[in-house]
Design an enzyme around this catalytic site. Structure first.
Site, short mmCIF file in Angstrom:
data_model
loop_
_atom_site.label_atom_id
_atom_site.label_comp_id
_atom_site.label_asym_id
_atom_site.label_seq_id
_atom_site.Cartn_x
_atom_site.Cartn_y
_atom_site.Cartn_z
N LYS A 167 -28.75 -33.84 -53.38
CA LYS A 167 -27.51 -33.67 -54.14
C LYS A 167 -27.79 -32.75 -55.33
O LYS A 167 -28.85 -32.87 -55.98
CB LYS A 167 -27.04 -35.06 -54.62
CG LYS A 167 -25.67 -35.04 -55.29
CD LYS A 167 -25.22 -36.47 -55.65
CE LYS A 167 -23.82 -36.49 -56.26
NZ LYS A 167 -23.38 -37.86 -56.60
N SER A 227 -18.82 -39.15 -54.94
CA SER A 227 -19.11 -37.78 -55.30
C SER A 227 -20.18 -37.12 -54.44
O SER A 227 -20.25 -35.89 -54.40
CB SER A 227 -19.55 -37.72 -56.77
OG SER A 227 -20.77 -38.41 -56.96
N SER A 230 -20.47 -43.62 -55.18
CA SER A 230 -20.66 -42.24 -54.74
C SER A 230 -21.68 -42.04 -53.62
O SER A 230 -21.76 -40.96 -53.06
CB SER A 230 -21.04 -41.35 -55.91
OG SER A 230 -19.92 -41.13 -56.74
#
Lengths: 484, 483
Positions: free
Chosen positions: B76, B151, B175
């Protein structure tokens, strides 16, 4: 109606840790800009603080030294505001649960009395960087070397009533933190600086007047001047029917005046909240006890010891005990010379005069404590007189060397040979017949004083080296013989 | 090669079926040809990946290979990666090349893993759909008109589309779990403090936690083995022993006590999802588990409490983005205030600005007690609910999300509706507990996730519970059409 000032102080003492409070970067002063700022100090995205345990220990040392309540659980909070030299956009500080709670110190006033000043709290926080406005056209440079340096903010009660008391308090705190070795106390470099909260009111009134805060004053003299000036300004303003605005002011040393920086109304809302990146600091009685046991002798205790052991006056003992470096120097001189009173006089007199004139710290004195002790030993054993000793000291200060080396090299050894002195005495009496006649004519009780003239002449002839005691004895003997 | 699990890839590398360079190249080729459909990567790092792969192959030849050596993963774009742009999905950091590695990245490097690149995400991890990314929304490989969740939506899309065999994510309010549910993945949010946050760009420090997103529980365990552990650079990381998370996956589940919180199964829950969760629970009963209804009475308060605490911390955490030292700075500022205003006005997107303003308000003088302090009190109540429940049961189960992946743009106009997406996931972050989402079926062709919640540091148990289910079912092996 008589006015009364009410003064409270916030002192920021930089803690003498090797590394910063939340990072491993060095805290050394004077490096090239931004060479001592690591990723954490630059607040790079993703970086996190790690608390430096030595800052905790130092804060607890201070707390125990002022007999304060120590917070067994203390918490770091974020104080949020934007400023270019504040890299994270918040300062990590302690608002709600400080490491040091209520304590106190006693200050000595000029009339010899002591006054107890309350310390409200002392908390740990990080320093900001510096904005550099010179050298950059239409721009501001930022140096983050100082960012993250540990500070102990020491907040007093509003217990002081004059600039003199305030300075005595600041000096006291300065002597405590330097004595503990937790702050180098260097005010010029900003290691120890002071915010002064000042208000005035009619004597006898309970309520406080509106106060102003004068920020970041970095010398004892400026603190005194700034506070005096601020008290006068406030009284003048009130007597002219004005009101005091609660505001932050700056002291301008060049103009010797304070001026408004910003008013509290436009001040920031700091939005304090507990820093989620740091765990609460939890300590127990064992930790506090161990720190207390390891405290060095504090100034007050040392002063008492100096009075007791060396029979010094309270005043002398007070001066000599304030700073560890001075106390250590003094005690070495005593050890060498074997005379505490003489040592005190020299350290506070000749040595201090030279240090002040040359703006030299005692730790950098060209005449070491051992060498000063050696010099005083030669006064004690009559090798030289006090006056010659001052000459020897001058040479030692300028060129170094021990007292014995200087005395030998310059031939300053005192003349104690009775024959030689007698010869000089006779020469002086023979050369000053008029004065001898006056002496003879004078009443007996006035003759003692008149010996002084002959003393001076003999010392002059001897180049100051004749033993004054012997000279005086012989002079009296010879002059009185002429009178019979 | 690209449709294998980590465990299979590790075996293939070990047996010499393929080299890490071959494997890495295969993924890079797929990303090159496929990712325009999913927008799952913000930055692909082919040179770095092939260099790491070659080094891994060399290490293997000299007998220095560990279980993860040579395995490519995606990270990420919230984990700082030295020499690589680390944007956190924001224009603010579009030009930020990190000079250092996050602890998680260091650990993957030390394990000999290959980093394929940095995955798309909601800006500063603020979002539940990936639509707040400066780099455009990532798309759900199960249906590209739908969001992959957020997210960590880029990580989820990349793994679901076989553009990475596994990826890292971070979970502040769901997330990791929500995008895992939306994309049919196995995602694990560890106990707060299990994985170091150093170098993980902060959204809400007391809630943020990194974790793995993978195809199976076994793969998630392999990933967690790399990621977990105390870190001297993160004071909030936990000094708690790290297990070999792959060691006890096969423990039988007989006697496992499952709690079903009645608050998670209210009438408003999508009935298809409710049925799928009940079906999964039945499966667990068949595996020997017993089921009990429990209560987490303060569940409804988790949304308001979270949306005070997280924005409050975020408002402070994001203050450092001021244009002074790195990142975006507005052109020709006329003074300091102008620089701050325009830099931050231009650099942050709408959702980030909204949360900064909410958080600033919540911390303001005069409002602190009513909002922040109150929210912290609720947080303690929520934690106590869980502690009480977990003293009676081994794990808690329920839906990960109230509905399957929604359409792009469907919820962008109503932030509160978007926030309600997190209703089942937020409370774990508030309590600091570990939780997983695993595939448990489909609703209208879109994946549905079963959430499994465990006690503090019970990751090993969670993985075991998830693994046994995956041995008995094949939901997790289903692939989107065309992949």
């Amino acid at each position: 109606m008589e006015w009364e000032a009410v003064i409270g102080l916030e002192i920021h003492a930089q803690l003498a840790t090797n590394t910063k409070i939340f990072s491993g970067a060095s805290t050394a002063f004077g490096a090239e800009p931004n060479t001592q700022a690591c990723a954490v100090d630059l607040a790079l995205p993703g970086t996190l603080p790690v608390f430096n345990e030595s800052a905790l220990r130092m804060a607890v040392m201070f707390g125990t030294a002022i007999d304060a309540h120590i917070g067994k659980v203390s918490v770091f909070d974020r104080k949020n505001y934007f400023y270019p030299d504040l890299p994270k956009g918040y300062q990590t500080s302690q608002l709600f649960y400080p490491i040091v709670g209520e304590g106190h110190v006693d200050i000595e006033l000029s009339d010899g009395s002591t006054k107890r000043i309350g310390v409200t709290r002392a908390h740990l926080e990080e320093d900001a960087g510096k904005s550099l406005h010179e050298d950059f056209a239409n721009m501001t440079g930022i140096d983050l070397n100082r960012a993250g340096t540990p500070l102990l903010e020491i907040v007093s009660e509003p217990d002081m009533r004059s600039a003199e008391e305030a300075v005595a308090y600041v000096k006291k705190i300065h002597s405590i933190v330097t004595n503990l070795g937790i702050c180098d106390g260097n005010m010029a470099e900003g290691s120890f600086r002071c915010d002064c909260n000042v208000s005035v009111r009619y004597k006898g009134e309970e309520a406080f007047g509106n106060r102003t805060e004068t920020k970041n004053i970095n010398s004892f003299r400026f603190i005194e001047k700034a506070i005096k000036g601020e008290i006068e300004r406030q009284i003048d303003l009130l007597e002219d029917g004005g009101t005091i605005t609660q505001e932050t002011r700056l002291y301008d040393a060049d103009k010797d005046e304070t001026r408004s920086m910003r008013s509290k109304e436009e001040a920031n809302d700091y939005r304090y909240f507990p820093c989620p990146d740091l765990l609460p600091i939890v300590i127990d009685d064992d930790y506090i006890g161990a720190v207390r046991d390891s405290l060095p002798e504090m100034p007050d205790a040392r002063r008492a010891r100096f009075v007791e052991t060396y029979s010094l006056s309270e005043y002398d003992a007070g001066v000599l005990s304030n700073y560890k470096s001075l106390s250590d120097y003094f005690e070495t001189v005593v050890e060498q010379s074997g005379d505490a009173k003489l040592s005190a006089n020299w350290v506070m007199g000749e040595l201090s005069k030279h240090l002040n004139q040359n703006d030299t710290d005692i730790t950098a004195s060209p005449v070491s404590a051992a060498n000063l002790g050696g010099l005083l030993k030669r006064i004690k054993d009559n090798t030289i007189s006090g006056n010659i000793a001052k000459k020897v000291f001058e040479i030692m200060w300028a060129d170094g060397g021990t007292a014995d080396e200087v005395i030998e090299a310059k031939g300053l050894k005192q003349v104690t040979d009775t024959g030689a002195i007698e010869k000089m005495v006779e020469e002086v009496i023979a050369a000053n017949t008029a004065q001898v006649e006056q002496y003879k004519a004078a009443p007996v009780e006035k003759r003692g004083k008149m010996v002084g003239f002959f003393m001076g002449q003999v010392m002059k002839v001897s180049g100051g080296k004749a033993n004054p005691g012997q000279v005086q004895g012989l002079l009296k003997q010879k002059l009185d013989a002429l009178c019979d | 090669m690209h449709n294998k699990t980590l465990a299979e890839l590790a075996q293939g590398l070990e047996q010499g079926d393929f080299s890490s360079v071959e494997l890495t190249q295969a993924y890079l080729d797929r990303i090159e040809s496929q990712d325009s459909k999913y927008n799952s990567y913000i930055t692909v790092t082919p040179e770095l990946a092939l260099e790491q792969a070659a080094a891994a192959d060399t290490a293997r030849q000299s007998g220095n290979a560990g279980p993860m050596t040579g395995i490519p993963v995606a990270h990420k774009d919230i984990f700082c990666t030295q020499g690589v742009r680390t944007s956190a999905g924001s224009k603010m950091l579009d030009n930020f090349i990190s000079p250092y590695d996050a602890t998680v990245i260091q650990k993957f490097n030390a394990a000999g893993c290959v980093s394929l690149g940095k995955t798309n995400m909601d800006e500063f991890a603020m979002g539940s759909s990936n639509e707040s990314s400066f780099y455009g929304a990532a798309r759900n490989p199960w249906h590209t008109d739908h969001v992959p969740g957020g997210s960590s939506g880029g990580s989820a899309a990349a793994v679901a589309a076989d553009l990475a065999p596994a990826a890292t994510g971070t979970d502040t309010g769901g997330s990791i779990r929500q995008p895992s549910a939306f994309c049919n993945l196995t995602g694990l949010k560890p106990t707060y403090g299990r994985v170091s946050r150093f170098g993980m760009i902060a959204y809400a420090s007391s809630l943020d936690q990194g974790g793995p997103m993978a195809k199976t529980a076994q793969d998630a365990a392999m990933m967690l083995n790399v990621m977990a552990g105390v870190d001297p650079m993160d004071s909030t990381s936990a000094d708690h022993p790290v297990a070999d998370y792959t060691a006890n996956l096969e423990q039988p589940l007989s006697g496992l006590k499952i709690g079903l919180p009645k608050e998670f199964f209210s009438d408003s829950l999508n009935p298809e999802i409710a049925a799928l969760i009940q079906g999964a629970v039945k499966e667990y009963e068949a595996l020997g588990a017993t089921v009990k209804e429990i209560s987490l009475p303060n569940t409804a308060l988790s949304v308001p409490a979270y949306y005070i605490i997280a924005p409050a911390e975020a408002s402070s955490n994001l203050s450092r983005f001021d244009g002074v030292r790195y990142g975006h700075r507005c052109d020709e500022p006329k003074d300091l205030e102008d620089m701050y205003k325009r830099t931050r006005g231009e650099g942050f997107g709408t959702e980030v600005k909204r949360r900064i303003m909410v958080g600033t308000y919540a911390l303001s003088e005069g409002f602190y007690d009513a909002y922040y302090k109150k929210a912290q009190q609720i947080r303690r109540l929520i934690q106590q609910d869980f502690v009480r429940a977990l003293s009676e049961v081994d794990v808690i189960m329920g839906p990960t999300t109230p509905s399957p992946a929604f359409r792009l743009g469907e919820k962008t106009s109503d932030p509160v509706e978007m926030y309600m997406e997190d209703i089942f996931t937020l409370s774990l972050n508030l309590a600091g507990l570990p939780g997983m989402s695993i595939p448990c079926g489909f609703s209208n062709g879109l994946p549905v996730g079963l959430q499994i919640i465990g006690n503090y540091f019970a990751e090993e148990k969670l993985l075991n519970v998830a693994h046994k289910y995956q041995q008995a079912t094949d939901w997790h092996t289903r692939k989107p059409e065309g992949i």
